[in-house]
Design an enzyme around this catalytic site. Sequence first.
Site, PDB file in Angstrom:
ATOM      1  N   CYS A   1     -68.296 -50.235 -47.403  1.00 26.13           N
ATOM      2  CA  CYS A   1     -67.874 -48.886 -47.750  1.00 26.13           C
ATOM      3  C   CYS A   1     -68.792 -47.817 -47.137  1.00 26.13           C
ATOM      4  O   CYS A   1     -68.744 -47.631 -45.929  1.00 26.13           O
ATOM      5  CB  CYS A   1     -67.734 -48.769 -49.264  1.00 26.13           C
ATOM      6  SG  CYS A   1     -66.561 -47.492 -49.745  1.00 26.13           S
TER       7      CYS A   1
ATOM      8  N   HIS B   1     -65.408 -53.703 -52.180  1.00 24.02           N
ATOM      9  CA  HIS B   1     -66.384 -53.977 -53.230  1.00 24.02           C
ATOM     10  C   HIS B   1     -65.842 -55.133 -54.058  1.00 24.02           C
ATOM     11  O   HIS B   1     -64.825 -55.720 -53.742  1.00 24.02           O
ATOM     12  CB  HIS B   1     -66.539 -52.766 -54.155  1.00 24.02           C
ATOM     13  CG  HIS B   1     -67.130 -51.564 -53.496  1.00 24.02           C
ATOM     14  ND1 HIS B   1     -68.468 -51.439 -53.245  1.00 24.02           N
ATOM     15  CD2 HIS B   1     -66.567 -50.418 -53.060  1.00 24.02           C
ATOM     16  CE1 HIS B   1     -68.698 -50.255 -52.680  1.00 24.02           C
ATOM     17  NE2 HIS B   1     -67.558 -49.627 -52.557  1.00 24.02           N
TER      18      HIS B   1
END
Length: 236
Positions: A96, A194
């Site tokens: 990310c 994630h």
Amino acid sequence: MSDTSSTLRIVWIYPDLLSTYGDQGNVLVLRRRAELRGIPTEVVRVHSSDPVPVEGDIYLLGGGEDRPQILAAQRLRADGGLKRAAERGAAVFAVCAGYQIIGETYGDDAANPLPGVGILDVRSGRGDTRAVGEIVADVDPALGVGRITGFENHQGRTSVGPSAKPLSTTVLGIGNDGATEGAYQGQVLGTYLHGPALPRNPALADLLLRWRVGDIQPLPPSWGERLHDERLAAVL
Ligand code: GLN
């Protein structure tokens, strides 16, 4: 692994700035899956005030809020260690915010482009909407990883340049742009997943190990595979 040692050196970059959504789990699972193969490991935690060692085998970066992400990118660029490590052939796994800042450019919280570390040919800007929720994607068959599952929460959108390849095709969720998810270039890999990503996707952890160690023995399915299958069944 490094020439001077049979120990696999796992370097966790900036736990003080880049570690949202349990990204520390990536460190734990990588270490565990190496040790189950009899590979000794050493985990080096590098805080943002510390120099980044160049002799690591696998570097991990997690997600982060917009402002800590900018600070992390500035410090990594000034330090230079991560770039030199990637040039030496180290594996890099970035999630990310970490994914965005190892690219060529990324967008700050007002959508201005800022320079990244420049080890992955991707460019990130800001989307009109926030991408939040479960994500599922099919990894490039050349990598032998299969379907991956994760959780995403980001404003950024990412385009993949000619020197890199998309990591996967998006089945559910947004990822880079709604069509592809993540990118890789040599042994540098970025993803929006994630979850954390490696506990949910043991095959992705094993890809990183293979990149540094070569052939590794398969492990019997365990909690990681059960979590992977449970998450896919829950959302598809
Ligand atoms: N701040 C970045 C974005 O919103 C990355 C977010 C994250 O790491 N979860 O796109």
